[in-house]
Design a protein around this motif. Structure first.
Motif, PDB file in Angstrom:
ATOM      1  N   PRO A 175      -4.481  -9.696  -1.497  1.00 16.25           N
ATOM      2  CA  PRO A 175      -4.460  -8.535  -2.394  1.00 16.25           C
ATOM      3  C   PRO A 175      -3.686  -8.822  -3.670  1.00 16.25           C
ATOM      4  CG  PRO A 175      -3.009  -8.190  -0.514  1.00 16.25           C
ATOM      5  CD  PRO A 175      -3.795  -9.427  -0.227  1.00 16.25           C
ATOM      6  N   GLU A 176      -4.227  -8.396  -4.791  1.00 13.39           N
ATOM      7  CA  GLU A 176      -3.555  -8.582  -6.077  1.00 13.39           C
ATOM      8  C   GLU A 176      -2.582  -7.427  -6.284  1.00 13.39           C
ATOM      9  OE1 GLU A 176      -1.756  -9.740  -8.615  1.00 13.39           O
ATOM     10  OE2 GLU A 176      -3.416 -11.181  -8.549  1.00 13.39           O
ATOM     11  N   ILE A 177      -1.327  -7.660  -5.918  1.00 17.49           N
ATOM     12  CA  ILE A 177      -0.355  -6.577  -5.965  1.00 17.49           C
ATOM     13  C   ILE A 177       0.156  -6.314  -7.377  1.00 17.49           C
ATOM     14  CG2 ILE A 177       0.342  -7.054  -3.596  1.00 17.49           C
ATOM     15  CD1 ILE A 177       2.911  -8.239  -4.680  1.00 17.49           C
ATOM     16  N   ASN A 178      -0.321  -7.090  -8.350  1.00 18.55           N
ATOM     17  CA  ASN A 178       0.055  -6.791  -9.727  1.00 18.55           C
ATOM     18  C   ASN A 178      -0.558  -5.472 -10.205  1.00 18.55           C
ATOM     19  OD1 ASN A 178       1.838  -8.794 -10.408  1.00 18.55           O
ATOM     20  ND2 ASN A 178       0.274 -10.204 -11.135  1.00 18.55           N
ATOM     21  N   VAL A 179      -1.500  -4.924  -9.411  1.00 18.40           N
ATOM     22  CA  VAL A 179      -1.987  -3.573  -9.698  1.00 18.40           C
ATOM     23  C   VAL A 179      -0.812  -2.601  -9.628  1.00 18.40           C
ATOM     24  CG1 VAL A 179      -3.476  -1.712  -8.878  1.00 18.40           C
ATOM     25  CG2 VAL A 179      -4.297  -4.085  -8.855  1.00 18.40           C
ATOM     26  N   LEU A 180       0.028  -2.780  -8.598  1.00 16.80           N
ATOM     27  CA  LEU A 180       1.227  -1.950  -8.482  1.00 16.80           C
ATOM     28  C   LEU A 180       2.185  -2.232  -9.630  1.00 16.80           C
ATOM     29  CD1 LEU A 180       3.102   0.004  -6.998  1.00 16.80           C
ATOM     30  CD2 LEU A 180       3.823  -1.913  -5.539  1.00 16.80           C
ATOM     31  N   GLY A 181       2.313  -3.508 -10.019  1.00 12.76           N
ATOM     32  CA  GLY A 181       3.176  -3.851 -11.134  1.00 12.76           C
ATOM     33  C   GLY A 181       2.735  -3.198 -12.429  1.00 12.76           C
ATOM     34  N   ALA A 182       1.423  -3.199 -12.681  1.00 10.77           N
ATOM     35  CA  ALA A 182       0.905  -2.549 -13.885  1.00 10.77           C
ATOM     36  C   ALA A 182       1.167  -1.048 -13.845  1.00 10.77           C
ATOM     37  CB  ALA A 182      -0.589  -2.824 -14.025  1.00 10.77           C
ATOM     38  N   LEU A 183       1.032  -0.449 -12.667  1.00  7.20           N
ATOM     39  CA  LEU A 183       1.285   0.986 -12.533  1.00  7.20           C
ATOM     40  C   LEU A 183       2.752   1.310 -12.750  1.00  7.20           C
ATOM     41  CD1 LEU A 183       0.172   3.788 -11.860  1.00  7.20           C
ATOM     42  CD2 LEU A 183       0.540   3.276  -9.436  1.00  7.20           C
ATOM     43  N   LEU A 184       3.636   0.481 -12.211  1.00  5.59           N
ATOM     44  CA  LEU A 184       5.071   0.691 -12.412  1.00  5.59           C
ATOM     45  C   LEU A 184       5.446   0.548 -13.884  1.00  5.59           C
ATOM     46  CD1 LEU A 184       6.514  -1.310  -9.358  1.00  5.59           C
ATOM     47  CD2 LEU A 184       6.465   1.176  -9.628  1.00  5.59           C
ATOM     48  N   ALA A 185       4.890  -0.484 -14.542  1.00  5.72           N
ATOM     49  CA  ALA A 185       5.204  -0.712 -15.954  1.00  5.72           C
ATOM     50  C   ALA A 185       4.691   0.431 -16.830  1.00  5.72           C
ATOM     51  CB  ALA A 185       4.603  -2.044 -16.408  1.00  5.72           C
ATOM     52  N   LYS A 192       0.828  -1.203   0.000  1.00  4.11           N
ATOM     53  CA  LYS A 192       0.000   0.000   0.000  1.00  4.11           C
ATOM     54  C   LYS A 192       0.867   1.260   0.000  1.00  4.11           C
ATOM     55  CE  LYS A 192      -2.425  -1.150   3.638  1.00  4.11           C
ATOM     56  NZ  LYS A 192      -3.456  -1.105   4.712  1.00  4.11           N
ATOM     57  N   HIS A 193       1.966   1.220   0.756  1.00  7.54           N
ATOM     58  CA  HIS A 193       2.864   2.377   0.826  1.00  7.54           C
ATOM     59  C   HIS A 193       3.521   2.635  -0.534  1.00  7.54           C
ATOM     60  CE1 HIS A 193       5.483   5.332   2.620  1.00  7.54           C
ATOM     61  NE2 HIS A 193       6.554   4.668   2.238  1.00  7.54           N
ATOM     62  N   LEU A 194       3.976   1.565  -1.191  1.00 10.39           N
ATOM     63  CA  LEU A 194       4.612   1.719  -2.499  1.00 10.39           C
ATOM     64  C   LEU A 194       3.611   2.187  -3.556  1.00 10.39           C
ATOM     65  CD1 LEU A 194       6.951  -1.423  -2.587  1.00 10.39           C
ATOM     66  CD2 LEU A 194       7.600   0.956  -2.228  1.00 10.39           C
ATOM     67  N   LEU A 195       2.388   1.688  -3.473  1.00  7.06           N
ATOM     68  CA  LEU A 195       1.353   2.123  -4.411  1.00  7.06           C
ATOM     69  C   LEU A 195       1.072   3.618  -4.239  1.00  7.06           C
ATOM     70  CD1 LEU A 195      -0.730   1.310  -6.572  1.00  7.06           C
ATOM     71  CD2 LEU A 195      -2.322   0.785  -4.703  1.00  7.06           C
ATOM     72  N   GLU A 196       1.005   4.052  -2.987  1.00  4.77           N
ATOM     73  CA  GLU A 196       0.764   5.468  -2.711  1.00  4.77           C
ATOM     74  C   GLU A 196       1.923   6.327  -3.218  1.00  4.77           C
ATOM     75  OE1 GLU A 196      -0.056   8.422   1.135  1.00  4.77           O
ATOM     76  OE2 GLU A 196       0.289   6.276   1.425  1.00  4.77           O
ATOM     77  N   LEU A 197       3.168   5.870  -2.974  1.00  4.63           N
ATOM     78  CA  LEU A 197       4.334   6.631  -3.427  1.00  4.63           C
ATOM     79  C   LEU A 197       4.378   6.732  -4.947  1.00  4.63           C
ATOM     80  CD1 LEU A 197       7.238   5.429  -1.080  1.00  4.63           C
ATOM     81  CD2 LEU A 197       6.141   7.675  -1.140  1.00  4.63           C
ATOM     82  N   THR A 198       4.033   5.633  -5.632  1.00  4.09           N
ATOM     83  CA  THR A 198       4.044   5.639  -7.094  1.00  4.09           C
ATOM     84  C   THR A 198       3.008   6.608  -7.649  1.00  4.09           C
ATOM     85  OG1 THR A 198       4.733   3.313  -7.073  1.00  4.09           O
ATOM     86  CG2 THR A 198       3.931   4.187  -9.144  1.00  4.09           C
ATOM     87  N   LEU A 199       1.826   6.615  -7.061  1.00  7.75           N
ATOM     88  CA  LEU A 199       0.788   7.559  -7.502  1.00  7.75           C
ATOM     89  C   LEU A 199       1.211   9.002  -7.245  1.00  7.75           C
ATOM     90  CD1 LEU A 199      -2.408   5.675  -6.258  1.00  7.75           C
ATOM     91  CD2 LEU A 199      -1.701   6.010  -8.631  1.00  7.75           C
ATOM     92  N   LYS A 200       1.825   9.253  -6.092  1.00  7.27           N
ATOM     93  CA  LYS A 200       2.293  10.602  -5.788  1.00  7.27           C
ATOM     94  C   LYS A 200       3.394  11.035  -6.752  1.00  7.27           C
ATOM     95  CE  LYS A 200       1.186  10.836  -0.854  1.00  7.27           C
ATOM     96  NZ  LYS A 200       1.738  10.948   0.519  1.00  7.27           N
TER      97      LYS A 200
END
Length: 202
Positions: A149-159, A71-79
């Motif tokens: 949790p499907e953390i590939n959401v973060l993977g898709a965002l990073l990609a 969750k922290h990494l997802l938030e940082l990526t969005l920011k």
């Protein structure tokens, strides 16, 4: 790969060493070695467990740690995406408002440099995220949870972020600094080599 002797120390480091040697020699795959490490971790938890089963608490804490980190990494990526696009838009607006000045176009090198340096970072994050994903699903299965949790959401965002960074850097270089395209490619190549040397044993 677990020992058949119930009296043998389940956390015997020699088995991990032998597994590492077999992995380096190509006898087992990366997934097999990762599973060996997870099995040894589970054995260690079981070895240190007491009658009231604190191992479940430990598993839950590990699961919670992975989910909180996700969750922290997802938030940082969005920011980062928000700050990046706002900053890039501000630099472009500044350039077009002062485009008659000959040196002002060099302000565009800032978003280019940021993009080129961070593309490998986000791209490697997609690969390394698979390790966390395996741990989360393994811990979920051990605790008897039916969902995780499907953390590939973060993977898709990073990609997608890495892809958009390439588009921005390439477009700015193509239109304003065509002679620097090969410099950007060289920086990307050197960064990829460094990351490969750093993570080649993963």
């Amino acid at each position: 790969m677990q020992s058949s002797n119930p009296n043998e120390n389940p956390t015997n480091p020699s088995e991990l060493v032998q597994g590492w040697i077999r992995y380096k020699n190509g006898e087992i795959s990366h997934d097999d070695f990762d599973q060996l490490v997870l099995d040894r971790e589970a054995a260690s938890v079981g070895l240190n467990a007491t009658n009231d089963a604190p191992s479940s608490d430990l598993l839950w804490k590990q699961y919670e740690l992975h989910v909180d980190l996700y969750k922290h990494l997802l938030e940082l990526t969005l920011k980062f995406n928000g700050f990046y696009w706002v900053g890039t838009g501000a630099v472009l607006s500044f350039y077009f408002s002062k485009s008659n000045e000959p040196m002002i176009k060099y302000a565009l090198l800032f978003p280019v440099l940021v993009s080129v340096l961070l593309v490998p970072f986000f791209a490697s994050g997609v690969v390394l995220l698979n390790v966390t994903r395996k741990h989360i699903y393994n811990l979920s299965a051990r605790m008897g949870l039916y969902i995780a949790p499907e953390i590939n959401v973060l993977g898709a965002l990073l990609a997608s972020t890495a892809f958009l960074l390439i588009i921005v850097a390439g477009s700015l270089l193509w239109f304003f600094f065509p002679n620097l395209i090969w410099v950007a490619v060289l920086i990307l190549a050197l960064t990829w080599v460094f990351l490969w040397l750093l993570f080649r044993d993963w």
